[in-house]
Motif scaffolding. Structure first.
Motif, PDB file in Angstrom:
ATOM      1  N   GLN A  85       0.827  -1.210   0.000  1.00 45.27           N
ATOM      2  CA  GLN A  85       0.000   0.000   0.000  1.00 45.27           C
ATOM      3  C   GLN A  85       0.861   1.260   0.000  1.00 45.27           C
ATOM      4  OE1 GLN A  85      -3.312   0.242  -0.443  1.00 45.27           O
ATOM      5  NE2 GLN A  85      -3.258  -1.980  -0.759  1.00 45.27           N
ATOM      6  N   ALA A  86       2.015   1.194   0.629  1.00 40.36           N
ATOM      7  CA  ALA A  86       2.928   2.345   0.601  1.00 40.36           C
ATOM      8  C   ALA A  86       3.420   2.592  -0.813  1.00 40.36           C
ATOM      9  CB  ALA A  86       4.102   2.093   1.539  1.00 40.36           C
ATOM     10  N   THR A  87       3.734   1.527  -1.536  1.00 39.25           N
ATOM     11  CA  THR A  87       4.179   1.654  -2.925  1.00 39.25           C
ATOM     12  C   THR A  87       3.088   2.273  -3.788  1.00 39.25           C
ATOM     13  OG1 THR A  87       5.645  -0.267  -2.718  1.00 39.25           O
ATOM     14  CG2 THR A  87       5.004   0.395  -4.946  1.00 39.25           C
ATOM     15  N   LEU A  88       1.859   1.815  -3.604  1.00 35.19           N
ATOM     16  CA  LEU A  88       0.736   2.359  -4.377  1.00 35.19           C
ATOM     17  C   LEU A  88       0.517   3.834  -4.055  1.00 35.19           C
ATOM     18  CD1 LEU A  88      -1.846  -0.578  -4.097  1.00 35.19           C
ATOM     19  CD2 LEU A  88      -0.534   0.110  -6.122  1.00 35.19           C
ATOM     20  N   TRP A  89       0.623   4.182  -2.783  1.00 29.10           N
ATOM     21  CA  TRP A  89       0.422   5.574  -2.373  1.00 29.10           C
ATOM     22  C   TRP A  89       1.475   6.470  -3.002  1.00 29.10           C
ATOM     23  CZ3 TRP A  89       2.886   9.507   0.295  1.00 29.10           C
ATOM     24  CH2 TRP A  89       2.072  10.535   0.795  1.00 29.10           C
ATOM     25  N   MET A  90       2.729   6.027  -2.989  1.00 36.07           N
ATOM     26  CA  MET A  90       3.811   6.826  -3.563  1.00 36.07           C
ATOM     27  C   MET A  90       3.652   6.971  -5.080  1.00 36.07           C
ATOM     28  SD  MET A  90       5.629   7.872  -1.039  1.00 36.07           S
ATOM     29  CE  MET A  90       7.079   8.499  -1.903  1.00 36.07           C
ATOM     30  N   ALA A 140      10.535 -16.471  18.265  1.00 35.04           N
ATOM     31  CA  ALA A 140       9.585 -16.344  17.161  1.00 35.04           C
ATOM     32  C   ALA A 140       8.837 -15.015  17.238  1.00 35.04           C
ATOM     33  CB  ALA A 140       8.593 -17.503  17.190  1.00 35.04           C
ATOM     34  N   TYR A 141       8.457 -14.644  18.454  1.00 32.00           N
ATOM     35  CA  TYR A 141       7.763 -13.374  18.649  1.00 32.00           C
ATOM     36  C   TYR A 141       8.647 -12.211  18.214  1.00 32.00           C
ATOM     37  CZ  TYR A 141       5.068  -9.735  21.040  1.00 32.00           C
ATOM     38  OH  TYR A 141       4.340  -8.614  21.323  1.00 32.00           O
ATOM     39  N   GLN A 142       9.920 -12.274  18.555  1.00 27.67           N
ATOM     40  CA  GLN A 142      10.857 -11.216  18.162  1.00 27.67           C
ATOM     41  C   GLN A 142      11.010 -11.134  16.645  1.00 27.67           C
ATOM     42  OE1 GLN A 142      14.296 -12.438  20.362  1.00 27.67           O
ATOM     43  NE2 GLN A 142      13.397 -11.885  22.339  1.00 27.67           N
ATOM     44  N   LYS A 143      11.005 -12.277  15.976  1.00 27.31           N
ATOM     45  CA  LYS A 143      11.108 -12.297  14.518  1.00 27.31           C
ATOM     46  C   LYS A 143       9.891 -11.636  13.881  1.00 27.31           C
ATOM     47  CE  LYS A 143      14.149 -16.278  13.839  1.00 27.31           C
ATOM     48  NZ  LYS A 143      14.275 -17.650  13.269  1.00 27.31           N
ATOM     49  N   HIS A 144       8.718 -11.930  14.414  1.00 29.54           N
ATOM     50  CA  HIS A 144       7.506 -11.324  13.879  1.00 29.54           C
ATOM     51  C   HIS A 144       7.507  -9.813  14.129  1.00 29.54           C
ATOM     52  CE1 HIS A 144       5.281 -15.447  14.206  1.00 29.54           C
ATOM     53  NE2 HIS A 144       5.929 -15.312  13.067  1.00 29.54           N
ATOM     54  N   TYR A 145       7.963  -9.435  15.313  1.00 28.55           N
ATOM     55  CA  TYR A 145       8.038  -8.014  15.655  1.00 28.55           C
ATOM     56  C   TYR A 145       8.978  -7.291  14.691  1.00 28.55           C
ATOM     57  CZ  TYR A 145       7.179  -4.435  19.266  1.00 28.55           C
ATOM     58  OH  TYR A 145       6.743  -3.338  19.948  1.00 28.55           O
ATOM     59  N   ALA A 146      10.139  -7.902  14.444  1.00 29.85           N
ATOM     60  CA  ALA A 146      11.122  -7.312  13.529  1.00 29.85           C
ATOM     61  C   ALA A 146      10.585  -7.239  12.115  1.00 29.85           C
ATOM     62  CB  ALA A 146      12.415  -8.124  13.562  1.00 29.85           C
ATOM     63  N   ASN A 153       9.549   0.431   8.183  1.00 32.86           N
ATOM     64  CA  ASN A 153      10.764   1.114   7.731  1.00 32.86           C
ATOM     65  C   ASN A 153      10.757   1.299   6.221  1.00 32.86           C
ATOM     66  OD1 ASN A 153      12.243   1.660  10.087  1.00 32.86           O
ATOM     67  ND2 ASN A 153      13.078  -0.404  10.170  1.00 32.86           N
ATOM     68  N   GLN A 154      10.426   0.234   5.515  1.00 30.21           N
ATOM     69  CA  GLN A 154      10.403   0.295   4.057  1.00 30.21           C
ATOM     70  C   GLN A 154       9.307   1.227   3.563  1.00 30.21           C
ATOM     71  OE1 GLN A 154      10.640  -3.509   2.043  1.00 30.21           O
ATOM     72  NE2 GLN A 154       9.536  -2.725   0.246  1.00 30.21           N
ATOM     73  N   ALA A 155       8.159   1.170   4.207  1.00 29.95           N
ATOM     74  CA  ALA A 155       7.028   1.996   3.784  1.00 29.95           C
ATOM     75  C   ALA A 155       7.310   3.487   3.950  1.00 29.95           C
ATOM     76  CB  ALA A 155       5.777   1.610   4.573  1.00 29.95           C
ATOM     77  N   LEU A 156       8.073   3.830   4.992  1.00 24.47           N
ATOM     78  CA  LEU A 156       8.318   5.248   5.312  1.00 24.47           C
ATOM     79  C   LEU A 156       9.702   5.710   4.876  1.00 24.47           C
ATOM     80  CD1 LEU A 156       6.852   5.312   8.949  1.00 24.47           C
ATOM     81  CD2 LEU A 156       5.654   5.739   6.793  1.00 24.47           C
ATOM     82  N   SER A 157      10.408   4.888   4.100  1.00 24.85           N
ATOM     83  CA  SER A 157      11.810   5.166   3.781  1.00 24.85           C
ATOM     84  C   SER A 157      12.027   6.504   3.082  1.00 24.85           C
ATOM     85  CB  SER A 157      12.376   4.036   2.913  1.00 24.85           C
ATOM     86  OG  SER A 157      11.641   3.902   1.697  1.00 24.85           O
ATOM     87  N   ALA A 158      11.056   6.966   2.311  1.00 22.72           N
ATOM     88  CA  ALA A 158      11.211   8.244   1.613  1.00 22.72           C
ATOM     89  C   ALA A 158      11.191   9.426   2.578  1.00 22.72           C
ATOM     90  CB  ALA A 158      10.105   8.412   0.567  1.00 22.72           C
ATOM     91  N   PHE A 159      10.674   9.199   3.794  1.00 22.17           N
ATOM     92  CA  PHE A 159      10.498  10.291   4.743  1.00 22.17           C
ATOM     93  C   PHE A 159      11.443  10.216   5.935  1.00 22.17           C
ATOM     94  CE2 PHE A 159       6.528   9.843   2.496  1.00 22.17           C
ATOM     95  CZ  PHE A 159       6.144  11.146   2.249  1.00 22.17           C
ATOM     96  N   GLU A 164      16.591   2.370  10.275  1.00 25.10           N
ATOM     97  CA  GLU A 164      16.261   1.926  11.627  1.00 25.10           C
ATOM     98  C   GLU A 164      15.486   3.042  12.324  1.00 25.10           C
ATOM     99  OE1 GLU A 164      16.772  -1.113  12.579  1.00 25.10           O
ATOM    100  OE2 GLU A 164      17.834  -1.610  10.740  1.00 25.10           O
ATOM    101  N   SER A 165      14.392   3.396  11.755  1.00 19.70           N
ATOM    102  CA  SER A 165      13.633   4.543  12.239  1.00 19.70           C
ATOM    103  C   SER A 165      12.923   4.248  13.555  1.00 19.70           C
ATOM    104  CB  SER A 165      12.602   4.947  11.183  1.00 19.70           C
ATOM    105  OG  SER A 165      11.689   5.873  11.708  1.00 19.70           O
ATOM    106  N   ASN A 166      13.125   5.115  14.553  1.00 21.35           N
ATOM    107  CA  ASN A 166      12.381   4.994  15.802  1.00 21.35           C
ATOM    108  C   ASN A 166      10.896   5.204  15.571  1.00 21.35           C
ATOM    109  OD1 ASN A 166      14.529   4.398  17.509  1.00 21.35           O
ATOM    110  ND2 ASN A 166      15.028   6.553  17.842  1.00 21.35           N
ATOM    111  N   LEU A 167      10.559   5.975  14.552  1.00 17.10           N
ATOM    112  CA  LEU A 167       9.157   6.200  14.248  1.00 17.10           C
ATOM    113  C   LEU A 167       8.491   4.879  13.855  1.00 17.10           C
ATOM    114  CD1 LEU A 167       6.771   8.113  13.854  1.00 17.10           C
ATOM    115  CD2 LEU A 167       7.583   8.525  11.515  1.00 17.10           C
ATOM    116  N   SER A 168       9.160   4.084  13.035  1.00 23.58           N
ATOM    117  CA  SER A 168       8.608   2.785  12.647  1.00 23.58           C
ATOM    118  C   SER A 168       8.399   1.899  13.864  1.00 23.58           C
ATOM    119  CB  SER A 168       9.544   2.087  11.655  1.00 23.58           C
ATOM    120  OG  SER A 168       9.645   2.815  10.457  1.00 23.58           O
ATOM    121  N   LEU A 169       9.364   1.887  14.749  1.00 23.08           N
ATOM    122  CA  LEU A 169       9.254   1.095  15.971  1.00 23.08           C
ATOM    123  C   LEU A 169       8.042   1.518  16.787  1.00 23.08           C
ATOM    124  CD1 LEU A 169      10.306  -0.881  18.132  1.00 23.08           C
ATOM    125  CD2 LEU A 169      11.789   0.969  18.958  1.00 23.08           C
TER     126      LEU A 169
END
Length: 213
Positions: A85-90, A140-146, A153-159, A164-169
């Protein structure tokens, strides 16, 4: 049984094998709409999938293995929804200026997409959130979280200035926490509009605090 101890006996290398594994997941999900996972038998799953018990045990040693894979697939699909959806929005807004207002608009759009994805199968998600706590190991939970943070991170990469954006976290902390806790308490929850607004208010705080656009 922790996910770290669960192993798929046979990884689907061919398209037919992948379809069989997907059919078993779909059968389990179909049954999960009607009853608790503890009441679902392997025989019921294989009957709906149209395969024999032997086929099930080619891929899984027990029902919990299938449940773990189902949880993983749903989380992976939700992460992919955010990225797609981020790709489509961009693409739709190709001349978008890189500023805080555009970032806010994108986040609002992606949250709506994420909520819509979960809302369409909210009773399934409610059960999967509970099963995740019962079955998934910390690893496993940590992998899903990551995985989810990486999708943001990928969705907001242009901004953002860092992958390793704290905003994404913080967006994932808010969205996962709000949605999972809401559905764990009430699988029939209906007031998604207010939940969405509450999430936006919290995320807006982190945008103002951390982003220098």
């Amino acid at each position: 049984m922790s996910l770290s101890q669960i192993k798929v006996r046979r990884k689907p290398q061919q398209s037919r094998a992948r379809l069989t594994q997907e059919a078993l997941i779909e059968s389990f999900v179909q049954l999960l709409k009607e009853k608790d996972s503890t009441e679902i038998t392997i025989r019921e799953i294989t009957d709906i999938a149209g395969v024999g018990l032997g086929t099930f045990y080619e891929y899984f040693s027990k029902k919990e293995d299938l449940i773990a894979l189902t949880i993983h697939q749903y989380i992976k699909n939700n992460a992919n929804t955010i990225k797609q959806q981020a790709t489509l929005w961009m693409m739709d807004v190709s001349q978008t200026p890189i500023n805080r207002e555009s970032l806010q608009n994108l986040i609002e759009y992606l949250l709506q997409a994420q909520i819509s994805d979960i809302q369409s199968e909210q009773k399934i998600w409610a059960q999967l959130f509970l099963l995740e706590r019962q079955i998934s190991s910390p690893k496993a939970y940590q992998k899903h979280y990551a995985l989810m943070i990486q999708s943001w991170n990928q969705a907001l990469s242009a901004f953002t200035q860092s992958t390793e954006s704290n905003l994404s976290l913080n967006i994932h902390r808010i969205s996962y926490g709000f949605i999972s806790q809401t559905l764990l308490v009430n699988s029939d929850f209906q007031n998604w509009k207010n939940l969405y607004q509450d999430m936006l208010e919290m995320i807006q705080f982190f945008i103002l605090k951390t982003q220098k656009i």
